[in-house]
Design a protein around this motif. Sequence first.
Motif, PDB file in Angstrom:
ATOM      1  N   ASN A   1      61.223  46.166  65.583  1.00 28.71           N
ATOM      2  CA  ASN A   1      61.390  46.819  66.876  1.00 28.71           C
ATOM      3  C   ASN A   1      62.016  45.863  67.876  1.00 28.71           C
ATOM      4  O   ASN A   1      62.930  46.239  68.629  1.00 28.71           O
ATOM      5  N   ARG A   2      61.540  44.628  67.882  1.00 27.03           N
ATOM      6  CA  ARG A   2      62.124  43.638  68.794  1.00 27.03           C
ATOM      7  C   ARG A   2      63.619  43.489  68.535  1.00 27.03           C
ATOM      8  O   ARG A   2      64.435  43.464  69.467  1.00 27.03           O
ATOM      9  N   ALA A   3      64.003  43.415  67.269  1.00 26.26           N
ATOM     10  CA  ALA A   3      65.415  43.241  66.929  1.00 26.26           C
ATOM     11  C   ALA A   3      66.242  44.429  67.418  1.00 26.26           C
ATOM     12  O   ALA A   3      67.366  44.256  67.930  1.00 26.26           O
ATOM     13  N   ARG A   4      65.715  45.655  67.288  1.00 25.47           N
ATOM     14  CA  ARG A   4      66.449  46.839  67.758  1.00 25.47           C
ATOM     15  C   ARG A   4      66.653  46.794  69.269  1.00 25.47           C
ATOM     16  O   ARG A   4      67.740  47.106  69.775  1.00 25.47           O
ATOM     17  N   VAL A   5      65.599  46.437  69.997  1.00 25.38           N
ATOM     18  CA  VAL A   5      65.700  46.438  71.458  1.00 25.38           C
ATOM     19  C   VAL A   5      66.596  45.301  71.939  1.00 25.38           C
ATOM     20  O   VAL A   5      67.389  45.474  72.880  1.00 25.38           O
ATOM     21  N   VAL A   6      66.522  44.142  71.306  1.00 29.12           N
ATOM     22  CA  VAL A   6      67.417  43.033  71.674  1.00 29.12           C
ATOM     23  C   VAL A   6      68.870  43.436  71.455  1.00 29.12           C
ATOM     24  O   VAL A   6      69.742  43.185  72.298  1.00 29.12           O
ATOM     25  N   GLU A   7      69.148  44.076  70.332  1.00 26.76           N
ATOM     26  CA  GLU A   7      70.527  44.506  70.068  1.00 26.76           C
ATOM     27  C   GLU A   7      70.950  45.576  71.072  1.00 26.76           C
ATOM     28  O   GLU A   7      72.118  45.597  71.520  1.00 26.76           O
ATOM     29  N   TYR A   8      70.036  46.451  71.453  1.00 30.82           N
ATOM     30  CA  TYR A   8      70.346  47.441  72.480  1.00 30.82           C
ATOM     31  C   TYR A   8      70.750  46.747  73.781  1.00 30.82           C
ATOM     32  O   TYR A   8      71.752  47.120  74.415  1.00 30.82           O
ATOM     33  N   VAL A   9      69.995  45.759  74.195  1.00 23.59           N
ATOM     34  CA  VAL A   9      70.312  45.038  75.430  1.00 23.59           C
ATOM     35  C   VAL A   9      71.678  44.367  75.312  1.00 23.59           C
ATOM     36  O   VAL A   9      72.508  44.431  76.241  1.00 23.59           O
ATOM     37  N   ARG A  10      71.940  43.769  74.177  1.00 18.27           N
ATOM     38  CA  ARG A  10      73.215  43.083  73.975  1.00 18.27           C
ATOM     39  C   ARG A  10      74.394  44.051  74.121  1.00 18.27           C
ATOM     40  O   ARG A  10      75.426  43.705  74.707  1.00 18.27           O
ATOM     41  N   GLN A  11      74.229  45.273  73.633  1.00 16.51           N
ATOM     42  CA  GLN A  11      75.319  46.241  73.638  1.00 16.51           C
ATOM     43  C   GLN A  11      75.437  47.030  74.941  1.00 16.51           C
ATOM     44  O   GLN A  11      76.533  47.470  75.295  1.00 16.51           O
ATOM     45  N   ASN A  12      74.314  47.209  75.651  1.00 14.40           N
ATOM     46  CA  ASN A  12      74.300  48.190  76.745  1.00 14.40           C
ATOM     47  C   ASN A  12      73.941  47.654  78.113  1.00 14.40           C
ATOM     48  O   ASN A  12      74.148  48.362  79.106  1.00 14.40           O
ATOM     49  N   LEU A  13      73.385  46.456  78.189  1.00 17.84           N
ATOM     50  CA  LEU A  13      72.922  45.942  79.480  1.00 17.84           C
ATOM     51  C   LEU A  13      73.441  44.516  79.704  1.00 17.84           C
ATOM     52  O   LEU A  13      72.703  43.529  79.576  1.00 17.84           O
ATOM     53  N   PRO A  14      74.720  44.382  80.062  1.00 22.59           N
ATOM     54  CA  PRO A  14      75.288  43.046  80.263  1.00 22.59           C
ATOM     55  C   PRO A  14      74.650  42.287  81.419  1.00 22.59           C
ATOM     56  O   PRO A  14      74.816  41.060  81.516  1.00 22.59           O
ATOM     57  N   GLY A  15      73.922  42.972  82.271  1.00 27.39           N
ATOM     58  CA  GLY A  15      73.255  42.290  83.376  1.00 27.39           C
ATOM     59  C   GLY A  15      71.981  41.579  82.992  1.00 27.39           C
ATOM     60  O   GLY A  15      71.350  40.933  83.839  1.00 27.39           O
ATOM     61  N   LEU A  16      71.585  41.685  81.715  1.00 30.63           N
ATOM     62  CA  LEU A  16      70.385  40.999  81.235  1.00 30.63           C
ATOM     63  C   LEU A  16      70.746  39.955  80.178  1.00 30.63           C
ATOM     64  O   LEU A  16      71.686  40.137  79.400  1.00 30.63           O
ATOM     65  N   VAL A  17      69.973  38.888  80.141  1.00 31.90           N
ATOM     66  CA  VAL A  17      70.063  37.926  79.048  1.00 31.90           C
ATOM     67  C   VAL A  17      69.354  38.544  77.841  1.00 31.90           C
ATOM     68  O   VAL A  17      68.175  38.923  77.953  1.00 31.90           O
ATOM     69  N   PRO A  18      70.023  38.679  76.687  1.00 30.80           N
ATOM     70  CA  PRO A  18      69.421  39.412  75.568  1.00 30.80           C
ATOM     71  C   PRO A  18      68.394  38.612  74.774  1.00 30.80           C
ATOM     72  O   PRO A  18      68.405  38.606  73.547  1.00 30.80           O
ATOM     73  N   GLU A  19      67.509  37.973  75.475  1.00 35.56           N
ATOM     74  CA  GLU A  19      66.387  37.265  74.853  1.00 35.56           C
ATOM     75  C   GLU A  19      65.142  37.524  75.679  1.00 35.56           C
ATOM     76  O   GLU A  19      65.065  37.104  76.834  1.00 35.56           O
ATOM     77  N   PRO A  20      64.140  38.207  75.150  1.00 34.16           N
ATOM     78  CA  PRO A  20      62.943  38.483  75.944  1.00 34.16           C
ATOM     79  C   PRO A  20      62.169  37.206  76.242  1.00 34.16           C
ATOM     80  O   PRO A  20      62.008  36.344  75.379  1.00 34.16           O
ATOM     81  N   TYR A  21      61.721  37.078  77.478  1.00 33.15           N
ATOM     82  CA  TYR A  21      60.907  35.922  77.845  1.00 33.15           C
ATOM     83  C   TYR A  21      59.427  36.264  77.878  1.00 33.15           C
ATOM     84  O   TYR A  21      58.570  35.383  78.039  1.00 33.15           O
ATOM     85  N   ALA A  22      59.107  37.553  77.722  1.00 30.96           N
ATOM     86  CA  ALA A  22      57.717  37.992  77.637  1.00 30.96           C
ATOM     87  C   ALA A  22      57.705  39.300  76.867  1.00 30.96           C
ATOM     88  O   ALA A  22      58.687  40.052  76.865  1.00 30.96           O
ATOM     89  N   GLU A  23      56.584  39.567  76.190  1.00 29.54           N
ATOM     90  CA  GLU A  23      56.459  40.808  75.434  1.00 29.54           C
ATOM     91  C   GLU A  23      54.989  41.178  75.326  1.00 29.54           C
ATOM     92  O   GLU A  23      54.107  40.318  75.425  1.00 29.54           O
ATOM     93  N   THR A  24      54.746  42.470  75.146  1.00 33.00           N
ATOM     94  CA  THR A  24      53.370  42.946  75.115  1.00 33.00           C
ATOM     95  C   THR A  24      53.306  44.243  74.325  1.00 33.00           C
ATOM     96  O   THR A  24      54.339  44.815  73.955  1.00 33.00           O
ATOM     97  N   THR A  25      52.106  44.733  74.094  1.00 35.87           N
ATOM     98  CA  THR A  25      51.909  46.044  73.492  1.00 35.87           C
ATOM     99  C   THR A  25      51.107  46.915  74.457  1.00 35.87           C
ATOM    100  O   THR A  25      50.408  46.410  75.335  1.00 35.87           O
ATOM    101  N   CYS A  26      51.234  48.223  74.280  1.00 36.99           N
ATOM    102  CA  CYS A  26      50.429  49.171  75.035  1.00 36.99           C
ATOM    103  C   CYS A  26      50.218  50.410  74.167  1.00 36.99           C
ATOM    104  O   CYS A  26      50.784  50.504  73.070  1.00 36.99           O
TER     105      CYS A  26
END
Length: 376
Positions: free
Chosen positions: A289-314
């Motif tokens: 799941n992390r890999a999918r979301v990181v790739e999503y950020v890389r492709q769709n959100l150039p305003g973000l650095v595509p490396e999460p600095y925090a993560e959690t579950t809910c």
Amino acid sequence: MSATRYAVVGAGLMGAATAWQLAARGEEVVVLERDVPASSEGSSHGSARIFRYAYPDPFYADLVVQAERLWDRLEEDAGRPLINRVGCVDHGATRDPERLARVLEGIGVEHELLSPREAGARWPQFVFDTPVLHQPRAGVLDAQSTVEAMLELAVAAGAQLRTSWPVASITRTGSGFTITGPAGESVEAAHVVVAVGGWLPDLLRQLELPSAFLAALPELTVMQENAYHFPYRDPTQPWPTLIHKDVLQVYGLPGGRDADHAGQKLAEYNGGRPMRSAAQQDGRIDPANRARVVEYVRQNLPGLVPEPYAETTCLFTNTPDEHFVLDTADGVTVVSPCSGHGAKFAPLIGAMAAGLATGPADVPAVFRPGTGALVR
């Protein structure tokens, strides 16, 4: 042993909202919370949930408008803002922004429908390839602060709050129920409101409810969801919340206090691990799941650095059709399963639950599967 008219089990958003509404009506209420209000092990923790109006179903869009009136009252009574109106952008081939715009037009909610080029000029930190619906009064609601505000108002109106009070059993008695907690402590209640989110599948088995009522309730699937915080490339750039539905369905919002106000919270909707109940959660992030979301950020959100600095579950507690469950039978009101989109409705659900617990209430029939089974 103590006695009360109403016992509310669970002090997340829905339990706190119900307690606030009951206490505001002058009812005697005790709130029993297994941990602390808005616990990190539940569905109501943290500072970031999306408040939005856009639904393809006008029924839910109109409910948001109804809920907003109670949000206004809550903020006024609590003396502090609980929703940060940063706006929301909806886009993607299967999100159908044009349809969402027609729904909002029909109920009179302020919105804009922008071309990909217009939206890209306004928010260069995104990549848009479909029309974009903008809801300027949408934003981010602070879940934990909302729970705290509702409980403060409930307690000020006479409610009692007991924390670190996990329910061991709920037994029907001649006068109502005996609720047993830690170290053999107990509470006698005439009526029990169960608002325990992901613990509901376990607790339902204890409640001695009519078999027809239980049989009519939808199957519940508890999901351990993953969420990630990605740093802003430009911390001064304003960010709206977002819902993007294409190959993945992704939602995002400013992380606020949860992310040290330094990043955007992103998650794949229902991209986590299904469980029987919240008792099975382990808090571990799914690497795929992390890999999918990181790739999503890389492709769709150039305003973000595509490396999460925090993560959690809910936790999400899902019904098959994503409708809520809000029903009552034989002295028990069931409030909780909100399929990952209930936070924005919390004050309204609390008002409906209080109405069900105290007598006849105007609750949409689609939320009442058990009662429908009993009257057929």
